[in-house]
Design an enzyme around this catalytic site. Structure first.
Site, PDB file in Angstrom:
ATOM      1  N   GLY A 181      -5.275 -24.732 -19.273  1.00 45.94           N
ATOM      2  CA  GLY A 181      -4.411 -23.540 -19.318  1.00 45.94           C
ATOM      3  C   GLY A 181      -3.141 -23.850 -20.093  1.00 45.94           C
ATOM      4  N   HIS A 209       3.732 -17.934  -1.842  1.00 40.34           N
ATOM      5  CA  HIS A 209       5.171 -18.220  -1.826  1.00 40.34           C
ATOM      6  C   HIS A 209       5.911 -17.571  -0.646  1.00 40.34           C
ATOM      7  CE1 HIS A 209       4.418 -19.670  -5.788  1.00 40.34           C
ATOM      8  NE2 HIS A 209       4.520 -18.527  -6.435  1.00 40.34           N
ATOM      9  N   LYS A 223       7.130  -6.551  -9.963  1.00 40.43           N
ATOM     10  CA  LYS A 223       7.425  -6.797 -11.376  1.00 40.43           C
ATOM     11  C   LYS A 223       8.193  -5.611 -11.943  1.00 40.43           C
ATOM     12  CE  LYS A 223       4.723 -10.491 -11.875  1.00 40.43           C
ATOM     13  NZ  LYS A 223       5.313 -11.807 -12.041  1.00 40.43           N
TER      14      LYS A 223
HETATM   15  N1  LIG Z   1       3.264 -17.847 -14.860  1.00 42.21           N
HETATM   16  C1  LIG Z   1       3.940 -18.276 -13.809  1.00 42.21           C
HETATM   17  O1  LIG Z   1       5.169 -18.168 -13.725  1.00 42.21           O
HETATM   18  C2  LIG Z   1       3.217 -18.930 -12.693  1.00 42.21           C
HETATM   19  C3  LIG Z   1       1.837 -18.972 -12.641  1.00 42.21           C
HETATM   20  N2  LIG Z   1       1.218 -19.610 -11.617  1.00 42.21           N
HETATM   21  C4  LIG Z   1      -0.239 -19.683 -11.535  1.00 42.21           C
HETATM   22  O2  LIG Z   1      -0.774 -20.326 -12.683  1.00 42.21           O
HETATM   23  C5  LIG Z   1      -2.078 -19.821 -12.961  1.00 42.21           C
HETATM   24  C6  LIG Z   1      -2.124 -19.403 -14.419  1.00 42.21           C
HETATM   25  O3  LIG Z   1      -1.147 -18.403 -14.617  1.00 42.21           O
HETATM   26  P1  LIG Z   1      -0.545 -18.065 -16.024  1.00 42.21           P
HETATM   27  O4  LIG Z   1      -0.280 -19.262 -16.839  1.00 42.21           O
HETATM   28  O5  LIG Z   1       0.593 -17.174 -15.749  1.00 42.21           O
HETATM   29  O6  LIG Z   1      -1.758 -17.241 -16.672  1.00 42.21           O
HETATM   30  P2  LIG Z   1      -2.060 -16.951 -18.212  1.00 42.21           P
HETATM   31  O7  LIG Z   1      -3.018 -15.820 -18.229  1.00 42.21           O
HETATM   32  O8  LIG Z   1      -0.787 -16.845 -18.976  1.00 42.21           O
HETATM   33  O9  LIG Z   1      -2.772 -18.289 -18.720  1.00 42.21           O
HETATM   34  C7  LIG Z   1      -4.121 -18.581 -18.530  1.00 42.21           C
HETATM   35  C8  LIG Z   1      -4.510 -19.727 -19.414  1.00 42.21           C
HETATM   36  O10 LIG Z   1      -5.912 -19.994 -19.247  1.00 42.21           O
HETATM   37  C9  LIG Z   1      -6.463 -20.157 -20.530  1.00 42.21           C
HETATM   38  N3  LIG Z   1      -7.887 -19.890 -20.571  1.00 42.21           N
HETATM   39  C10 LIG Z   1      -8.550 -18.835 -20.036  1.00 42.21           C
HETATM   40  N4  LIG Z   1      -9.858 -18.969 -20.276  1.00 42.21           N
HETATM   41  C11 LIG Z   1     -10.017 -20.124 -20.974  1.00 42.21           C
HETATM   42  C12 LIG Z   1     -11.128 -20.825 -21.489  1.00 42.21           C
HETATM   43  N5  LIG Z   1     -12.360 -20.345 -21.329  1.00 42.21           N
HETATM   44  N6  LIG Z   1     -10.928 -21.987 -22.120  1.00 42.21           N
HETATM   45  C13 LIG Z   1      -9.687 -22.487 -22.299  1.00 42.21           C
HETATM   46  N7  LIG Z   1      -8.577 -21.880 -21.823  1.00 42.21           N
HETATM   47  C14 LIG Z   1      -8.757 -20.709 -21.175  1.00 42.21           C
HETATM   48  C15 LIG Z   1      -5.720 -19.172 -21.373  1.00 42.21           C
HETATM   49  O11 LIG Z   1      -5.939 -19.450 -22.728  1.00 42.21           O
HETATM   50  P3  LIG Z   1      -5.637 -18.372 -23.877  1.00 42.21           P
HETATM   51  O12 LIG Z   1      -4.178 -18.563 -24.146  1.00 42.21           O
HETATM   52  O13 LIG Z   1      -6.494 -18.824 -24.983  1.00 42.21           O
HETATM   53  O14 LIG Z   1      -6.002 -17.024 -23.347  1.00 42.21           O
HETATM   54  C16 LIG Z   1      -4.309 -19.478 -20.887  1.00 42.21           C
HETATM   55  O15 LIG Z   1      -3.838 -20.677 -21.449  1.00 42.21           O
HETATM   56  C17 LIG Z   1      -2.312 -18.668 -11.993  1.00 42.21           C
HETATM   57  O16 LIG Z   1      -3.103 -19.156 -10.933  1.00 42.21           O
HETATM   58  C18 LIG Z   1      -0.909 -18.324 -11.482  1.00 42.21           C
HETATM   59  O17 LIG Z   1      -0.904 -17.853 -10.167  1.00 42.21           O
HETATM   60  C19 LIG Z   1       1.934 -20.238 -10.637  1.00 42.21           C
HETATM   61  C20 LIG Z   1       3.292 -20.253 -10.642  1.00 42.21           C
HETATM   62  C21 LIG Z   1       4.055 -19.586 -11.658  1.00 42.21           C
HETATM   63  O1  LIG Z   2       3.735 -17.952  -8.926  1.00 44.01           O
HETATM   64  C1  LIG Z   2       4.342 -17.118  -9.561  1.00 44.01           C
HETATM   65  O2  LIG Z   2       5.672 -17.211  -9.612  1.00 44.01           O
HETATM   66  C2  LIG Z   2       6.417 -16.518 -10.620  1.00 44.01           C
HETATM   67  C3  LIG Z   2       7.851 -16.468 -10.137  1.00 44.01           C
HETATM   68  O3  LIG Z   2       8.326 -17.779 -10.031  1.00 44.01           O
HETATM   69  P1  LIG Z   2       9.888 -18.056 -10.081  1.00 44.01           P
HETATM   70  O4  LIG Z   2      10.017 -19.511  -9.841  1.00 44.01           O
HETATM   71  O5  LIG Z   2      10.328 -17.656 -11.458  1.00 44.01           O
HETATM   72  O6  LIG Z   2      10.479 -17.215  -9.029  1.00 44.01           O
HETATM   73  C4  LIG Z   2       5.885 -15.138 -10.854  1.00 44.01           C
HETATM   74  O7  LIG Z   2       6.536 -14.566 -11.976  1.00 44.01           O
HETATM   75  C5  LIG Z   2       4.407 -15.216 -11.148  1.00 44.01           C
HETATM   76  O8  LIG Z   2       3.882 -13.898 -11.258  1.00 44.01           O
HETATM   77  C6  LIG Z   2       3.664 -15.931 -10.045  1.00 44.01           C
HETATM   78  O9  LIG Z   2       2.340 -16.206 -10.483  1.00 44.01           O
END
Ligand SMILES: NC(=O)C1=CN([C@@H]2O[C@H](COP(=O)(O)OP(=O)(O)OC[C@H]3O[C@@H](n4cnc5c(N)ncnc54)[C@H](OP(=O)(O)O)[C@@H]3O)[C@@H](O)[C@H]2O)C=CC1
Ligand SMILES: O=C1O[C@H](COP(=O)(O)O)[C@@H](O)[C@H](O)[C@H]1O
Length: 462
Positions: free
Chosen positions: A10, A233, A321
């Site tokens: 990811g 959380h 959001k």
């Molecule tokens: N964003 C945040 O602030 C937070 C997120 N999380 C958790 O992190 C996890 C991911 O969230 P987030 O990063 O926001 O999600 P995104 O949708 O931004 O990222 C998903 C990632 O998975 C990759 N991906 C999906 N399918 C494939 C594949 N077949 N092969 C390779 N790569 C692939 C995507 O690649 P591509 O770019 O090519 O689509 C991308 O890099 C979730 O479980 C979320 O709850 C937890 C805390 C905070």
């Molecule tokens: O886990 C997640 O957390 C972020 C918020 O994190 P914060 O540290 O910036 O408060 C949230 O935006 C996201 O949707 C969720 O996946």
């Protein structure tokens, strides 16, 4: 200390750019001789290392805690290798294994920064990586998409990784003021003696965000606010605010105390009085969101804890959001004074963006009057200088994983209990055919969330 090799699945996702890379940058440039790492970034897009680092640079500039300098960033990029692969292609893992062997990479920590529906397939793919099963794995929340999928996931992952090598991360547990709740509560008799339903009218946990879902439609539309924020959380925060004294600050004692709270959460009978879901206007136009999606981008709920301490005190939780601000705070609203005109005392634990504690109490207005005025005592522990020295949540937790310290990671039984609660909320909401209320971007959310509190004569503390 040996070098840890982090493979981040990811690597082109929001989490990696917004939080993980800035955290690794901070750790890499902080001159801690103990911290040695190499980052293998997995993404399916075709990038050279240079191209990937050029994108990462803007995120690090914006989000890193320590100052950005070209020199430091160049030093950091030497730790990064971008590796192109589709992680759902099981054949691709043989080549990944060869890559590790050719480059002599061991001491693995696999970071699953992806939606939970991919956890199984990545773990399965890793069976082709010789040293993987000896490595550690960090799994992002939400762990699973509901109780059943979480159970299955747990079973499958434990076939591959030994339980002591599984780290279920919840970065809210790394936040400074979340760590501070128990000290604030238990080391101050002025609070600990009043910390119960006799004195506390309600507890409000608020986590509004001003951002929309940005580029995360693929993950978010299958998740929604209850799964994304509340199940993990915000229930963690609730259980720390409500738990009994854990006897010692040991991780097991604290975990047991939190579990008792999750078990005592009263099952919801009347969903109309317990949950309001909303969706911001324009959500359907976001990339990767299904047309007519009913995924909630806002949730407000009322929870009761059936134990002696909290009998009759509601815990309100809200998150969403595209709201009018980004903050996390916990408001403890004390019961009114017998003096009718005296406003209620309020204690607020400010988690972010500023960290601190705010206390509202009553005084006499200065001068020749008996009128009451509110004193607002605001302790801010975030100053610019301090912020530079406060390790961010991810830094703390990543270091804890390297050190095999599980104290502030989620445990399976916590996850199980909170899924059980959230699944039932979803079911009841659907069963009653309740609407997902539309709300304006930049607002405080749907007005029905205010009514949720007004039915008990309460209001959100803003
Ligand atoms: N964003 C945040 O602030 C937070 C997120 N999380 C958790 O992190 C996890 C991911 O969230 P987030 O990063 O926001 O999600 P995104 O949708 O931004 O990222 C998903 C990632 O998975 C990759 N991906 C999906 N399918 C494939 C594949 N077949 N092969 C390779 N790569 C692939 C995507 O690649 P591509 O770019 O090519 O689509 C991308 O890099 C979730 O479980 C979320 O709850 C937890 C805390 C905070
Ligand atoms: O886990 C997640 O957390 C972020 C918020 O994190 P914060 O540290 O910036 O408060 C949230 O935006 C996201 O949707 C969720 O996946």
């Amino acid at each position: 200390m040996a070098q840890s090799v982090f493979t981040i699945f990811g690597g082109t996702g929001d989490l990696t750019f917004r939080k993980l890379l800035p955290a690794f940058y901070n750790m890499c440039i902080a001159n801690d001789p103990q911290f040695k790492c190499q980052l293998i970034i997995i993404g399916r897009r075709s990038y050279s290392n240079e191209q990937y680092c050029a994108i990462a640079k803007n995120w690090v500039k914006k989000f890193a805690r320590l100052p950005y300098t070209e020199e430091n960033f160049t030093k950091f990029t030497q730790k990064i290798s971008y590796y192109q692969m589709d992680f759902t292609d099981l054949n691709a893992y043989t080549a990944l294994n060869d890559y590790y062997s050719t480059n002599n990479l061991a001491e693995h920590i696999f970071y699953f920064a992806v939606a939970p529906r991919f956890f199984n397939i990545i773990a399965e793919g890793l069976t082709k990586v010789c040293l993987a099963c000896k490595g550690k794995v960090i799994l992002e929340k939400p762990f699973g998409e509901n109780l059943d999928s979480a159970k299955l996931l747990n079973k499958n992952l434990e076939k591959f990784f030994s339980p002591e090598n599984i780290f279920r991360i919840d970065h809210y547990l790394g936040k400074e003021m979340v760590r501070n709740i128990q000290t604030l509560r238990f080391s101050n008799p002025i609070f600990s003696n009043l910390w119960n339903s006799r004195y506390i009218e309600s507890v409000q946990i608020s986590a509004p965000e001003d951002m929309g879902i940005e580029s995360r439609g693929g993950y978010y539309d299958a998740s929604g606010a209850l799964r994304d924020m509340v199940q993990n959380h915000l229930f963690q925060i609730l259980s720390i605010v409500a738990m009994e004294w854990p006897e010692q600050f040991s991780s097991t004692a604290m975990h047991d105390a939190q579990i008792r709270i999750l078990r005592a959460m009263r099952p919801v009978k009347n969903i109309r009085e317990a949950l309001v879901l909303g969706q911001y206007k324009g959500y359907h136009q976001e990339n990767l969101v299904k047309p007519n999606s009913t995924t909630e981008t806002y949730a407000a709920l009322r929870v009761f804890i059936d134990n002696e301490r909290w009998w009759g005190t509601p815990f309100y939780i809200r998150t969403g959001k595209k709201l009018n601000r980004r903050e996390i705070k916990i408001a403890i609203v004390f019961r009114p004074s017998f003096l009718e005109k005296a406003p209620q005392n309020i204690l607020i634990i400010k988690v972010q963006p500023s960290e601190g504690v705010y206390l509202q109490f009553n005084m006499k207005k200065p001068g020749d009057t008996e009128e009451i005025t509110q004193a607002k005592m605001d302790f801010c522990q975030t100053s610019y200088v301090n912020r530079l020295n406060t390790p961010e949540a991810y830094e703390r937790l990543i270091k804890a994983c390297i050190d095999d310290n599980k104290s502030w990671f989620s445990q399976w039984d916590q996850i199980e209990l909170s899924w059980n609660f959230i699944d039932k909320l979803h079911e009841l909401y659907k069963w009653e055919n309740l609407p997902v209320f539309k709300y304006d971007a930049n607002s405080t959310g749907p007005e029905q969330a205010d009514e949720l509190l007004q039915q008990s004569g309460h209001n959100w503390i803003d």
